[in-house]
Design a protein around this motif. Structure first.
Motif, PDB file in Angstrom:
ATOM      1  N   ILE A 143     -41.731  40.600 -37.323  1.00  0.00           N
ATOM      2  CA  ILE A 143     -41.336  41.406 -36.159  1.00  0.00           C
ATOM      3  C   ILE A 143     -39.992  42.090 -36.408  1.00  0.00           C
ATOM      4  N   ILE A 174     -46.553  27.864 -25.814  1.00  0.00           N
ATOM      5  CA  ILE A 174     -46.804  29.054 -24.989  1.00  0.00           C
ATOM      6  C   ILE A 174     -45.488  29.571 -24.405  1.00  0.00           C
ATOM      7  N   LEU A 204     -42.556  29.320 -25.761  1.00  0.00           N
ATOM      8  CA  LEU A 204     -41.895  30.035 -26.858  1.00  0.00           C
ATOM      9  C   LEU A 204     -42.395  31.480 -26.927  1.00  0.00           C
ATOM     10  N   CYS A 205     -43.708  31.653 -26.853  1.00  0.00           N
ATOM     11  CA  CYS A 205     -44.286  33.009 -26.895  1.00  0.00           C
ATOM     12  C   CYS A 205     -43.855  33.820 -25.676  1.00  0.00           C
ATOM     13  N   ARG A 206     -43.824  33.158 -24.501  1.00  0.00           N
ATOM     14  CA  ARG A 206     -43.327  33.849 -23.297  1.00  0.00           C
ATOM     15  C   ARG A 206     -41.910  34.350 -23.537  1.00  0.00           C
ATOM     16  N   GLN A 264     -40.397  35.018 -26.444  1.00  0.00           N
ATOM     17  CA  GLN A 264     -40.364  36.103 -27.430  1.00  0.00           C
ATOM     18  C   GLN A 264     -40.809  37.415 -26.798  1.00  0.00           C
ATOM     19  N   SER A 265     -41.865  37.312 -25.995  1.00  0.00           N
ATOM     20  CA  SER A 265     -42.408  38.505 -25.361  1.00  0.00           C
ATOM     21  C   SER A 265     -41.433  39.048 -24.321  1.00  0.00           C
ATOM     22  N   ALA A 274     -38.623  40.957 -25.948  1.00  0.00           N
ATOM     23  CA  ALA A 274     -39.050  42.319 -26.309  1.00  0.00           C
ATOM     24  C   ALA A 274     -39.059  43.225 -25.085  1.00  0.00           C
ATOM     25  N   GLU A 275     -39.533  42.690 -23.958  1.00  0.00           N
ATOM     26  CA  GLU A 275     -39.540  43.482 -22.714  1.00  0.00           C
ATOM     27  C   GLU A 275     -38.134  43.870 -22.292  1.00  0.00           C
TER      28      GLU A 275
END
Lengths: 348, 348
Positions: free
Chosen positions: B103, B164, B166-168, B170-171, B174-175
């Motif tokens: 990324i 999950i 962790l992914c929240r 990361q996302s 980015a937002e």
């Protein structure tokens, strides 16, 4: 009750009438999984929630969840107990599609923009990761629906190892493609890892969670592995035997991506040095893919590769059906048998 | 026995003498995890095996495995029972690094080429996926080392949900970055998800597998979440307070990537309209990053953002230490306390 009735629309469509009293039947099973998938990320207003919902809904063929549910029923289990795991099986499968679309730079998936095309590759990496984690979160939820803890741990082991096998298969495919390897054994290993592993994970997971005995779990694993190979080999074959693909044009995807699939490998093995050069040129050429496809189809037919590939797919299908013999007679066993027949009969 | 002795070299280095009789001590724990990691992919000659070994070995700071092991010991458990999960915690962490490097298009990781730089981004996606699956395979292995099945299922639930989160995180990062969002609450939520979730997963997983009571598991979760936030806030701060970074140059990474970290958000909030424009210009500017950094540091000092950020990090650290009070007195509890102190004292 037996025959070609399946859950997978590409296998001929589900028939809700095809069930015995007390048997939930394929339509109800698919409906429950679809509802579970739709619920899963609905409440989450974040971009991650939007990405995961975009990838999961509307649902695809749900073939892996259905394999999981039918396997649970085939060993005498209850579909509602394993339902979260079935939903998770689709999350895991879709995770691999989301990451595949980045790798292949595919813009379309199931008739709409792929996650990577809609949200960007970087975000799509994270979405795929979340879907993998959610596969395991869903597995843990089976404690709440009545699965025994030791069965969930056994299923965890199987699912995690099948996931690693999937990655082994994807990585091996990249290796074989990079070195233009025409080795048939390596290709069959790749198919077993890349396609069949998740089928095996689904069937063994369902049977384990439902409390199935060791011999039945093993039989369903053998069934699933052979089913997965039959399915993939038939897929490879259809690229060259169907007159037109889904878009009404010749299917040139494998040609354009230079994929060394079973018919090509068989033709290569059976070819004269001159034909081998022709095969290699077709795969790396610049000509119109439809024209190259015609050249290749002629070589495949001349060398008998189409016939041999079809026979190999049939053998996997028959091995899958043979593995079901130890299971007690149930509508689910009949439907599992139907999947194995349909895997090599379908035309899409 | 208490104090700043830690497992993490960046926290001051482990002292093998810092242990009571019968206490394995930090050096031995790290050694066992390191050996477990080295073994994990050694036998696999495939590209996937090469990628995973490249990412895992030589091992990094092993902070998450050590948190997991110390948490198990702190509730009276046995390190050997939870050792596979500790190895898995590092696999999960490294998976996120492998995907992060794609990324961020980072070429270096731990002083050598990143997986994406060495093997290509497409292959690195698959390697990261395999490491996530291996986290869960390792968790299942705790059945063989003596963990109870119901405890493994509880740990599975926690670990999957933290993944999950962790992914929240990361996302969400980015937002926030995409819309240049200066919202402090959103930033703190992102830190709790992106950094603290895996810390919490490690501590709760260790305590659960070791059979810890509900109150102790909860306390270690609160500890870990606050530790993770203190750790990240201090990291953010160091980008602006250290004279030179790891390479002997000013640390301009956050400037170059336009990261809206805590000091910047605090400065923005406390700034005049004119200073706000200066902050925005520095983050998106084309000038030499070292020069831009100097401008920003002056704003951060003038607005008191550095002091406020340090106070916030200290508060998280103190909350982490306070959460440990319900644990029985053990060398592990003391070391966990030491981690929380060191998290805001370290200079790298």
């Amino acid at each position: 009750m037996a025959g070609r009735v399946t859950m997978d629309p590409s296998f001929g469509g589900a028939d809700p009438q095809d069930r015995a009293p007390g048997d939930p039947g394929p339509a109800l099973l698919a409906e429950k999984v679809g509802a579970g998938l739709a619920d899963r990320w609905q409440a989450e207003t974040s971009m991650l929630g939007a990405m995961c919902a975009h990838a999961l809904v509307p649902a695809g063929k749900l073939f892996r969840p259905v394999l999981l549910l039918e396997s649970a029923l085939a060993v005498g289990g209850d579909a509602d107990v394993v339902l979260p795991a079935a939903v998770g099986a689709e999350s895991g499968h879709v995770a691999s599609l989301v990451h595949d679309d980045i790798i292949d730079d595919d813009e379309l998936r199931r008739g709409k923009p792929s996650v990577q095309y809609r949200f960007g590759a970087d975000n799509a990496i994270v979405a795929g990761d979340a879907l993998i984690f959610d596969l395991f979160a869903a597995l843990a939820e089976c404690r709440g629906t009545g699965a025994a803890a030791d069965r969930i741990v056994a299923a965890l082991d199987v699912v995690a190892r099948c996931g690693i096998d999937l990655c082994r298969g994807q990585s091996l495919e990249a290796e074989l493609c990079a070195r233009r390897d025409f080795d048939l054994d390596a290709y069959l290993t790749m198919v077993r890892l890349k396609t069949a592993a998740l089928f095996r994970g689904a069937c063994e997971c369902g049977a384990l969670l439902a409390g199935g005995g060791e011999d039945l779990v093993r039989a369903l694993g053998v069934y699933a592995e052979n089913l997965g190979c039959a399915f993939q080999l038939h897929d490879d074959l259809m690229s060259y035997t169907r007159d037109t693909g889904a878009m009404g044009k010749p299917d040139t995807s494998d040609i354009r991506n230079g994929r060394l699939t079973l018919p090509v490998l068989l033709a290569h093995r059976a070819s004269s040095p001159q034909d081998r050069i022709a095969i290699a040129e077709v795969l790396v050429g610049d000509d119109d893919p439809a024209v190259r496809r015609e050249v290749l189809v002629a070589v495949l037919e001349r060398t008998g590769a189409i016939t041999t590939a079809a026979a190999m797919a049939r053998e996997y299908s028959e091995n899958a059906i043979a593995a079901l013999r130890v299971l007690p007679p149930t509508p689910s066993r009949d439907r599992l048998r139907g999947f194995a027949q349909a895997a090599i009969d379908r035309d899409q």
